[in-house]
Design a protein around this motif. Structure first.
Motif, short mmCIF file in Angstrom:
data_model
loop_
_atom_site.label_atom_id
_atom_site.label_comp_id
_atom_site.label_asym_id
_atom_site.label_seq_id
_atom_site.Cartn_x
_atom_site.Cartn_y
_atom_site.Cartn_z
N GLY A 61 -65.74 -29.84 -62.15
CA GLY A 61 -65.93 -28.82 -60.99
C GLY A 61 -66.94 -27.88 -61.56
N THR A 62 -66.63 -26.70 -61.37
CA THR A 62 -67.65 -25.41 -61.51
C THR A 62 -67.44 -25.07 -63.14
OG1 THR A 62 -66.25 -23.72 -60.64
CG2 THR A 62 -68.05 -24.75 -59.19
N GLY A 63 -66.42 -25.68 -63.87
CA GLY A 63 -66.25 -25.41 -65.04
C GLY A 63 -65.13 -24.48 -65.73
N ARG A 64 -64.15 -23.88 -64.26
CA ARG A 64 -63.37 -22.71 -64.58
C ARG A 64 -62.30 -23.02 -65.81
NH1 ARG A 64 -60.51 -21.74 -58.94
NH2 ARG A 64 -60.70 -24.24 -59.01
N LEU A 84 -68.17 -35.66 -60.95
CA LEU A 84 -68.80 -36.78 -59.89
C LEU A 84 -69.88 -36.01 -59.06
CD1 LEU A 84 -68.57 -39.79 -59.12
CD2 LEU A 84 -67.11 -38.91 -57.23
N THR A 85 -69.85 -34.76 -58.89
CA THR A 85 -70.79 -34.02 -57.86
C THR A 85 -71.85 -33.19 -58.73
OG1 THR A 85 -68.81 -33.78 -56.69
CG2 THR A 85 -70.66 -32.46 -56.17
N PRO A 86 -73.14 -33.44 -58.59
CA PRO A 86 -73.98 -32.89 -59.21
C PRO A 86 -74.31 -31.14 -58.75
CG PRO A 86 -74.86 -34.74 -58.32
CD PRO A 86 -73.42 -34.58 -57.66
N GLU A 87 -73.86 -31.02 -57.61
CA GLU A 87 -73.85 -29.45 -57.03
C GLU A 87 -72.76 -28.48 -57.85
OE1 GLU A 87 -75.50 -32.19 -53.75
OE2 GLU A 87 -73.99 -32.19 -55.15
N MET A 88 -71.71 -29.30 -58.24
CA MET A 88 -70.60 -28.57 -58.95
C MET A 88 -71.06 -28.21 -60.27
SD MET A 88 -68.06 -27.85 -56.64
CE MET A 88 -66.35 -27.91 -57.30
N LEU A 89 -71.62 -29.41 -60.81
CA LEU A 89 -72.34 -28.94 -62.22
C LEU A 89 -73.41 -28.19 -62.16
CD1 LEU A 89 -72.30 -32.71 -63.43
CD2 LEU A 89 -70.67 -31.10 -64.08
N ALA A 90 -74.33 -27.99 -61.39
CA ALA A 90 -75.20 -27.20 -61.00
C ALA A 90 -74.72 -25.58 -61.19
CB ALA A 90 -76.16 -27.53 -60.15
N VAL A 93 -73.56 -24.32 -64.39
CA VAL A 93 -74.69 -24.22 -65.11
C VAL A 93 -74.98 -22.77 -64.82
CG1 VAL A 93 -77.06 -24.55 -65.89
CG2 VAL A 93 -75.33 -26.26 -65.61
N ARG A 94 -75.01 -22.30 -63.64
CA ARG A 94 -75.42 -21.03 -63.01
C ARG A 94 -74.55 -19.97 -63.44
NH1 ARG A 94 -76.50 -23.93 -58.27
NH2 ARG A 94 -74.57 -23.22 -57.41
N ALA A 95 -73.14 -20.39 -63.70
CA ALA A 95 -72.36 -19.51 -63.89
C ALA A 95 -72.32 -19.23 -65.62
CB ALA A 95 -70.66 -20.08 -63.61
#
Length: 210
Positions: A61-64, A84-90, A93-95
């Motif tokens: 996900g967002t890498g918590r 699986l979700t590009p938006e979660m990986l993005a 990265v933003r975090a």
């Protein structure tokens, strides 16, 4: 897919449903669960990772979990986050979490890793979103060395999560110990620890063949 928020994320068991569900929520995902950090740290600590270990955050996900995983394995270790979700990986990265791990767009059922490449896998809220749970767990087993560890984690337990979502616990819940233990055994894992309490869910398994 680092949180099991709703069964609707797996409408038909197809990957595109999971992607659609999480893609629309990625932009504010961390803001929805601002207090989960300590639970993730405790979940990672329970794995007893060592400096230099190679660990995968499956469905990151967002890498918590990535900060705790990186701290556990140190600069000499390897941390990989797959989702699986590009938006979660993005969002990861933003975090700033892309600096802590190699992030890969990948389906847990088909990981771009050789056999026995890892020492451990951390998976938060993953099991409910696998279209084929047995196959997904078997694929994780393929990538982990014999004796390596798998942590199936959630920052709240099954009953607390069900209450949050206004739905009952059902006997066929894969995360229940009577269902999970044989599922893991068939997939190459031995369940060695099981905790299901309001504050967390943690099922720890060891790769068979050690």
């Amino acid at each position: 897919m680092d949180d099991d928020t709703a069964g609707t994320a797996r409408h038909t068991g197809q990957g595109h449903d999971v992607r659609e569900f999480f893609a629309s929520r990625a932009h504010d995902w961390d803001a929805r669960f601002p207090d989960d950090g300590p639970a993730y740290e405790a979940g990672v600590a329970a794995m007893e990772l060592r400096a230099g270990d190679r660990v995968l955050d499956a469905g990151c996900g967002t890498g918590r979990a990535l900060p705790a995983l990186r701290a556990a394995v140190g600069a000499g270790g390897a941390v990989l986050g797959a989702d699986l979700t590009p938006e979660m990986l993005a969002a990861a990265v933003r975090a700033g979490r892309g600096r802590l791990a190699s992030l890969v767009l990948a389906d847990v059922h088909r990981l771009p890793l050789p056999d026995a490449a890892l020492d451990a896998v951390f998976a938060a809220g993953l099991l409910s979103h696998l279209s084929e749970p047995g196959a997904g767990l078997a694929e994780l087993a393929r990538t982990v060395r014999p004796g390596g560890r798998l942590a199936l984690f959630h920052p709240v337990g099954r009953a607390a999560l069900a209450a949050r979502k206004g739905r009952p616990l059902t006997p066929d819940d894969l995360r229940a110990e009577p269902n999970l233990r044989p599922l893991l055994a068939r997939s190459g894992w031995d369940l060695v620890r099981y905790v299901d309490e309001d504050a967390r869910y943690l099922a720890m398994a060891v790769r068979q063949g050690a």
